[in-house]
Write a protein that holds these residues in place. Structure first.
Motif, PDB file in Angstrom:
ATOM      1  N   GLY A 155       0.796  -1.223   0.000  1.00 49.86           N
ATOM      2  CA  GLY A 155       0.000   0.000   0.000  1.00 49.86           C
ATOM      3  C   GLY A 155       0.828   1.273   0.000  1.00 49.86           C
ATOM      4  O   GLY A 155       0.348   2.322  -0.428  1.00 49.86           O
ATOM      5  N   PHE A 156       2.050   1.207   0.475  1.00 49.00           N
ATOM      6  CA  PHE A 156       2.865   2.424   0.548  1.00 49.00           C
ATOM      7  C   PHE A 156       3.725   2.609  -0.682  1.00 49.00           C
ATOM      8  O   PHE A 156       3.801   3.690  -1.247  1.00 49.00           O
ATOM      9  CB  PHE A 156       3.731   2.398   1.816  1.00 49.00           C
ATOM     10  N   THR A 157       4.377   1.534  -1.109  1.00 51.40           N
ATOM     11  CA  THR A 157       5.303   1.672  -2.234  1.00 51.40           C
ATOM     12  C   THR A 157       4.630   1.401  -3.575  1.00 51.40           C
ATOM     13  O   THR A 157       5.145   1.786  -4.621  1.00 51.40           O
ATOM     14  CB  THR A 157       6.456   0.657  -2.102  1.00 51.40           C
ATOM     15  N   GLY A 158       3.471   0.723  -3.560  1.00 47.40           N
ATOM     16  CA  GLY A 158       2.810   0.376  -4.809  1.00 47.40           C
ATOM     17  C   GLY A 158       3.491  -0.776  -5.535  1.00 47.40           C
ATOM     18  O   GLY A 158       3.129  -1.127  -6.648  1.00 47.40           O
ATOM     19  N   ARG A 159       4.495  -1.376  -4.925  1.00 46.32           N
ATOM     20  CA  ARG A 159       5.217  -2.463  -5.593  1.00 46.32           C
ATOM     21  C   ARG A 159       4.614  -3.825  -5.255  1.00 46.32           C
ATOM     22  O   ARG A 159       3.967  -3.988  -4.232  1.00 46.32           O
ATOM     23  CB  ARG A 159       6.694  -2.450  -5.197  1.00 46.32           C
ATOM     24  N   ILE A 160       4.895  -4.804  -6.130  1.00 47.29           N
ATOM     25  CA  ILE A 160       4.436  -6.176  -5.877  1.00 47.29           C
ATOM     26  C   ILE A 160       5.314  -6.786  -4.785  1.00 47.29           C
ATOM     27  O   ILE A 160       6.539  -6.748  -4.886  1.00 47.29           O
ATOM     28  CB  ILE A 160       4.531  -7.031  -7.153  1.00 47.29           C
ATOM     29  N   ASP A 359      -2.510  -2.413   4.679  1.00 46.64           N
ATOM     30  CA  ASP A 359      -1.103  -2.591   4.330  1.00 46.64           C
ATOM     31  C   ASP A 359      -0.873  -3.100   2.913  1.00 46.64           C
ATOM     32  O   ASP A 359       0.054  -2.684   2.236  1.00 46.64           O
ATOM     33  CB  ASP A 359      -0.441  -3.579   5.315  1.00 46.64           C
ATOM     34  N   GLU A 360      -1.718  -4.054   2.507  1.00 45.98           N
ATOM     35  CA  GLU A 360      -1.493  -4.662   1.197  1.00 45.98           C
ATOM     36  C   GLU A 360      -2.808  -4.866   0.455  1.00 45.98           C
ATOM     37  O   GLU A 360      -3.859  -4.972   1.074  1.00 45.98           O
ATOM     38  CB  GLU A 360      -0.793  -6.020   1.352  1.00 45.98           C
ATOM     39  N   PHE A 361      -2.693  -4.943  -0.879  1.00 41.50           N
ATOM     40  CA  PHE A 361      -3.883  -5.028  -1.718  1.00 41.50           C
ATOM     41  C   PHE A 361      -3.750  -6.153  -2.734  1.00 41.50           C
ATOM     42  O   PHE A 361      -2.667  -6.413  -3.243  1.00 41.50           O
ATOM     43  CB  PHE A 361      -4.076  -3.710  -2.468  1.00 41.50           C
ATOM     44  N   GLN A 362      -4.894  -6.755  -3.034  1.00 41.74           N
ATOM     45  CA  GLN A 362      -4.926  -7.829  -4.012  1.00 41.74           C
ATOM     46  C   GLN A 362      -6.260  -7.713  -4.728  1.00 41.74           C
ATOM     47  O   GLN A 362      -7.285  -7.519  -4.075  1.00 41.74           O
ATOM     48  CB  GLN A 362      -4.832  -9.165  -3.267  1.00 41.74           C
TER      49      GLN A 362
END
Ligand code: C2E
Ligand code: CA
Ligand code: CA
Length: 381
Positions: A155-160, A359-362
């Motif tokens: 969520g912060f860096t936009g990276r996988i 924190d994270e997205f999928q």
């Protein structure tokens, strides 16, 4: 999206409106049409036999495929349709849309301009279940499964950051069958143990291959059925699979559901502790949908929870789902857990969750599940 990128949003929007008009012109009462977000439409066909529905799907796909005029140019679109039919016990509208959406994703994967049916009738018919069980057995012997991988985004860096391994079974007569249909059949027939072992090795093999090409801190996530989790040799087989493929526990993360807690809670907790002592990260999948209460979270040795897509889907339109999602994130953070949102399909859902520190997205907004080669390409981008 392609049209928006190359010709601008206005052209894309005008063409989408023409798609809507063509669809509206091709159906008749009591059928009705609605536009979901983006380029997705829903058609409801009350009281019609199945073959009429598939005929209609074919007609609508053809109608969309006819060229569109833009200045001097002709534009072409492809369409994929997913169909779900119910005779009795019709589920809630959102569930219906979810079924049709899964089926349309399969249609898209099979090359577009086609339609697929959601496999619910498969699952309810006793004979079909029996024959699927036999076919599953054969597929295991003949190695007829494959793994797809769906990226998770920080969520912060936009990276996988990692990818979830999702099982795929292309069936010779019935086309592609969803794991939500065949995993339960494997569970009730005991085939889930060999199937889980197959998945474990396939994912470890892919991960080892990836490690040889891209030296990245990039774990693969495996879904573990409660039945396999409870299996006395689960931990042993897991560590053995890692050793065979020269991997460490940081390479593979475990995803369980609240189902593991239905029996022998003490046993489950001690197994989870063992896994974490070995260095595995563990997430609780489909959080909020199970039978357990929130209070068990404080005793559960896990690292992450996944907000179920049924909450995520309703975030933008339903205050209660939004409140639940916010509360889950805050509770998890207070307990020192990370939160993943799954099934994120729209910008609105993403921004809401991001604003509340998920924190994270999928989800399809970022990427669908894809074969290994495609994942590698994504990782090199
Ligand atoms: P799950 O673990 O909750 O996996 C997420 C499901 O949601 C996947 O469906 C994924 O393709 C789909 N999905 C992801 N993002 C979106 C989105 O934005 N929109 C929509 N509509 N769907 C999205 P899939 O691959 O069909 O898997 C269904 C279920 O089957 C999984 O749910 C999991 O419970 C089970 N499953 C899949 N692979 C395995 C496996 O290797 N082992 C076990 N035990 N179960 C598996
Ligand atoms: Ca999962
Ligand atoms: Ca899930």
């Amino acid at each position: 999206k392609l049209i928006n990128d190359s010709m601008g949003f206005e052209v894309g929007d005008r063409i989408l409106r023409e798609v809507a008009n063509r669809l509206a012109g091709s159906i008749q009462a009591p059928q009705w049409l609605a536009r979901l977000e983006g380029d997705e439409f829903v058609v409801v066909v009350p009281d019609a036999p199945g073959h009429q529905v598939t005929q209609l799907a074919r007609r609508l796909i053809n109608v969309i495929a006819r060229p569109y005029q833009h200045q001097q140019a002709e534009l072409h679109l492809t369409a994929s349709a997913g169909i779900t039919t119910h005779i009795a016990n019709v589920p809630e509208p959102l569930e219906l849309i979810r079924e049709a959406d899964l089926a349309s994703a399969q249609a898209k994967q099979s090359g577009r301009n086609t339609w697929r049916e959601y496999a619910n009738e498969l699952a309810s018919d006793v004979n079909t279940r029996l024959s699927l069980r036999t076919d599953l057995q054969k597929a295991l012997v003949n190695d007829h499964f494959s793994m797809h991988y769906q990226p998770l985004i920080n969520g912060f860096t936009g990276r996988i950051t990692s990818a979830e391994a999702l099982l795929r079974w292309p069936h010779s007569d019935r086309g592609y069958i969803s794991p939500s249909v065949f995993v339960p059949i494997a569970e009730e027939s005991g085939l889930i143990v060999p199937l889980s072992q197959w998945v474990l090795h396939a994912v470890c093999r892919d991960k080892a291959a990836l490690n040889r090409k891209i030296m990245a801190d990039f774990p693969f996530i495996i879904n573990i059925s409660p039945l396999y989790f409870q299996h006395p040799r689960f931990v042993e087989e897991l560590t053995h699979a890692l050793a065979t493929h020269n991997l460490s526990p940081q390479d593979i993360q475990i995803e369980i559901t609240e189902g593991v807690l239905l029996e022998r809670v003490d046993h489950t907790i001690s197994k989870l502790s063992t896994l974490r002592e070995l260095g595995f990260s563990v997430s609780v999948d489909d959080f909020g949908t199970g039978y357990s209460s929130l209070s068990y979270l404080k005793d559960l040795p896990v690292d992450k929870i996944k907000i179920d897509s049924s909450f995520v889907r309703q975030i933008a339109g339903d205050r209660k789902s939004a409140a639940i999602s916010k509360a889950i994130i805050s509770l998890a953070h207070h307990l020192g857990l990370k939160v993943v949102a799954e099934g994120v399909e729209t910008e609105a859902q993403y921004w809401f969750l991001k604003r509340h520190f998920c924190d994270e997205f999928q989800g399809h907004l970022f990427a669908r599940a894809m074969p290994m080669e495609q994942l590698e390409t994504r990782l090199r981008e």
